[in-house]
Scaffold this motif. Structure first.
Motif: not given
Length: 70
Positions: A1-9
């Motif tokens: 997973m990418t950092p952005q996807r983790i944040i949004v998730g």
């Protein structure tokens, strides 16, 4: 997973939790991502970017890998 996807998730998934994520942490992560991209736009390497932002080189590589081409 990418950092952005983790944040949004995390932001979306915490709707069922009683405790919301700390806004400072999310904001600082987004600012770090923006900083990496801005410094990379100046054609500097990962080591220089990491030293400038006070983060690890691996973090720089993760952000750059997740960054859209162009």
């Amino acid at each position: 997973m990418t950092p952005q996807r983790i944040i949004v998730g995390r932001l979306l998934d915490n709707s069922h939790n009683e405790i919301a994520p700390h806004p400072r942490n999310s904001f600082s992560t987004l600012m770090m991502i923006r900083g990496v991209r801005e410094i990379k736009a100046q054609r500097l390497g990962a080591t220089v970017i990491a030293k400038e932002l006070g983060i690890g080189r691996a973090s720089v590589y993760r952000v750059l890998e997740a960054a859209p081409a162009g």
